[in-house]
Design a protein around this motif. Sequence first.
Motif, PDB file in Angstrom:
ATOM      1  N   SER A 141       0.830  -1.218   0.000  1.00 15.41           N
ATOM      2  CA  SER A 141       0.000   0.000   0.000  1.00 15.41           C
ATOM      3  C   SER A 141       0.857   1.258   0.000  1.00 15.41           C
ATOM      4  N   ILE A 142       1.978   1.237   0.707  1.00 11.31           N
ATOM      5  CA  ILE A 142       2.896   2.386   0.689  1.00 11.31           C
ATOM      6  C   ILE A 142       3.441   2.565  -0.735  1.00 11.31           C
ATOM      7  N   HIS A 143       3.769   1.470  -1.390  1.00 12.43           N
ATOM      8  CA  HIS A 143       4.295   1.532  -2.756  1.00 12.43           C
ATOM      9  C   HIS A 143       3.268   2.136  -3.706  1.00 12.43           C
ATOM     10  N   ARG A 144       2.016   1.710  -3.620  1.00 12.04           N
ATOM     11  CA  ARG A 144       0.980   2.264  -4.498  1.00 12.04           C
ATOM     12  C   ARG A 144       0.857   3.771  -4.295  1.00 12.04           C
ATOM     13  N   TYR A 145       0.872   4.190  -3.035  1.00 12.42           N
ATOM     14  CA  TYR A 145       0.747   5.616  -2.725  1.00 12.42           C
ATOM     15  C   TYR A 145       1.920   6.408  -3.309  1.00 12.42           C
ATOM     16  N   VAL A 146       3.128   5.944  -3.061  1.00  9.28           N
ATOM     17  CA  VAL A 146       4.316   6.658  -3.533  1.00  9.28           C
ATOM     18  C   VAL A 146       4.378   6.632  -5.062  1.00  9.28           C
ATOM     19  N   ALA A 147       4.015   5.509  -5.670  1.00  7.82           N
ATOM     20  CA  ALA A 147       4.055   5.408  -7.134  1.00  7.82           C
ATOM     21  C   ALA A 147       3.092   6.396  -7.774  1.00  7.82           C
ATOM     22  N   ARG A 148       1.957   6.617  -7.146  1.00  8.54           N
ATOM     23  CA  ARG A 148       1.006   7.588  -7.692  1.00  8.54           C
ATOM     24  C   ARG A 148       1.567   9.002  -7.628  1.00  8.54           C
ATOM     25  N   ARG A 149       2.447   9.230  -6.680  1.00  5.98           N
ATOM     26  CA  ARG A 149       3.004  10.576  -6.526  1.00  5.98           C
ATOM     27  C   ARG A 149       4.293  10.780  -7.317  1.00  5.98           C
ATOM     28  N   LEU A 150       5.134   9.757  -7.393  1.00  6.51           N
ATOM     29  CA  LEU A 150       6.463   9.949  -7.978  1.00  6.51           C
ATOM     30  C   LEU A 150       6.789   9.012  -9.132  1.00  6.51           C
ATOM     31  N   GLY A 151       5.955   8.035  -9.403  1.00  5.01           N
ATOM     32  CA  GLY A 151       6.241   7.062 -10.452  1.00  5.01           C
ATOM     33  C   GLY A 151       6.743   5.761  -9.855  1.00  5.01           C
ATOM     34  N   ASP A 152       6.609   4.708 -10.640  1.00  3.00           N
ATOM     35  CA  ASP A 152       6.903   3.355 -10.165  1.00  3.00           C
ATOM     36  C   ASP A 152       8.366   3.155  -9.794  1.00  3.00           C
ATOM     37  N   GLN A 153       9.267   3.646 -10.633  1.00  4.99           N
ATOM     38  CA  GLN A 153      10.687   3.438 -10.382  1.00  4.99           C
ATOM     39  C   GLN A 153      11.133   4.149  -9.102  1.00  4.99           C
ATOM     40  N   ARG A 169       0.622   2.133  10.199  1.00  4.27           N
ATOM     41  CA  ARG A 169       0.464   2.796   8.899  1.00  4.27           C
ATOM     42  C   ARG A 169       0.700   4.304   8.958  1.00  4.27           C
ATOM     43  N   PRO A 170       0.102   5.048   9.894  1.00  6.99           N
ATOM     44  CA  PRO A 170       0.368   6.498   9.922  1.00  6.99           C
ATOM     45  C   PRO A 170       1.856   6.824  10.079  1.00  6.99           C
ATOM     46  N   TRP A 171       2.537   6.062  10.915  1.00  5.58           N
ATOM     47  CA  TRP A 171       3.980   6.258  11.131  1.00  5.58           C
ATOM     48  C   TRP A 171       4.734   6.033   9.820  1.00  5.58           C
ATOM     49  N   LEU A 172       4.407   4.947   9.125  1.00  5.15           N
ATOM     50  CA  LEU A 172       5.088   4.615   7.873  1.00  5.15           C
ATOM     51  C   LEU A 172       4.767   5.636   6.780  1.00  5.15           C
ATOM     52  N   TYR A 173       3.493   6.031   6.680  1.00  5.82           N
ATOM     53  CA  TYR A 173       3.139   7.054   5.680  1.00  5.82           C
ATOM     54  C   TYR A 173       3.808   8.385   6.009  1.00  5.82           C
ATOM     55  N   GLY A 174       3.977   8.679   7.291  1.00  3.04           N
ATOM     56  CA  GLY A 174       4.671   9.904   7.688  1.00  3.04           C
ATOM     57  C   GLY A 174       6.121   9.898   7.239  1.00  3.04           C
ATOM     58  N   ILE A 175       6.784   8.752   7.408  1.00  7.28           N
ATOM     59  CA  ILE A 175       8.166   8.631   6.949  1.00  7.28           C
ATOM     60  C   ILE A 175       8.220   8.787   5.427  1.00  7.28           C
ATOM     61  N   ALA A 176       7.284   8.118   4.734  1.00  8.34           N
ATOM     62  CA  ALA A 176       7.238   8.210   3.272  1.00  8.34           C
ATOM     63  C   ALA A 176       6.979   9.651   2.828  1.00  8.34           C
ATOM     64  N   ALA A 177       6.061  10.341   3.506  1.00  6.40           N
ATOM     65  CA  ALA A 177       5.755  11.732   3.152  1.00  6.40           C
ATOM     66  C   ALA A 177       6.983  12.622   3.318  1.00  6.40           C
ATOM     67  N   ASN A 178       7.753  12.387   4.374  1.00  6.97           N
ATOM     68  CA  ASN A 178       8.982  13.169   4.569  1.00  6.97           C
ATOM     69  C   ASN A 178       9.973  12.911   3.446  1.00  6.97           C
ATOM     70  N   LEU A 179      10.093  11.661   3.038  1.00  6.44           N
ATOM     71  CA  LEU A 179      11.009  11.328   1.949  1.00  6.44           C
ATOM     72  C   LEU A 179      10.506  11.894   0.622  1.00  6.44           C
ATOM     73  N   ILE A 180       9.188  11.865   0.410  1.00  5.13           N
ATOM     74  CA  ILE A 180       8.618  12.481  -0.791  1.00  5.13           C
ATOM     75  C   ILE A 180       8.928  13.972  -0.792  1.00  5.13           C
ATOM     76  N   GLY A 181       8.844  14.577   0.398  1.00  4.33           N
ATOM     77  CA  GLY A 181       9.143  16.003   0.524  1.00  4.33           C
ATOM     78  C   GLY A 181      10.536  16.348   0.018  1.00  4.33           C
ATOM     79  N   LYS A 182      11.457  15.430   0.189  1.00  2.30           N
ATOM     80  CA  LYS A 182      12.816  15.659  -0.300  1.00  2.30           C
ATOM     81  C   LYS A 182      12.877  15.574  -1.817  1.00  2.30           C
ATOM     82  N   ALA A 194       0.700  10.967  11.077  1.00  2.35           N
ATOM     83  CA  ALA A 194       1.723  10.777  10.046  1.00  2.35           C
ATOM     84  C   ALA A 194       2.558  12.027   9.829  1.00  2.35           C
ATOM     85  N   LEU A 195       1.909  13.192   9.835  1.00  9.95           N
ATOM     86  CA  LEU A 195       2.608  14.441   9.533  1.00  9.95           C
ATOM     87  C   LEU A 195       3.012  15.234  10.776  1.00  9.95           C
TER      88      LEU A 195
END
Length: 201
Positions: A41-53, A81-94, A165-166
Amino acid sequence: MTASPRDAPTVAAPEDDASLIERSRDEPEVFAVLYDRHAPSIHRYVARRLGDQAADDLVAETFLAAFRQRRRYDPGRSDARPWLYGIAANLIGKQRRSETRMLRALARTGVDPVADSMDRVDARLSAAASARDLAGALARLSPGDRDVLLLIAWADLSYEQVAEALSIPVGTVRSRLNRARRKVREALGGIDPTQVQEGTE
């Protein structure tokens, strides 16, 4: 002789995330169960924002960071899940510039590089709104508003989970979401962006 319901073997309930994380402190290999449970689920979320690779790398970074921070995890929170999505959101922010560049390209060309790279039909939009309008509206949102909107619309987190998460108050989640909904709704001709659903893969 027929076995009575009392004789039936009991199936143990799956261990909650907090217990897994706590056990992983002494048994690091247990953390793999948390990965198996939440990485898709984290992968699907991130892929929608930044692409699969980019998602492949970012999900790996998310779980590596979570593994390193597992001793600081609050065991009172059974759902990680909120903790993991929060970490992912921070990394997306970069990588925010990359996300904004993709959204602007989609708004300009109408070609969705994320959907193309995932080789699937992306049915997030109703007939009344186009991917170009949505991408343009998302690109114009502030990073904080975009994170809140997409964690609710694409990751299916509750207001409380987004706040967790945030690391922001629930009131801030509500105000950011209202502002983001209003801006995106205007761009989509009145469609509520949190009601846009992802198509089946």
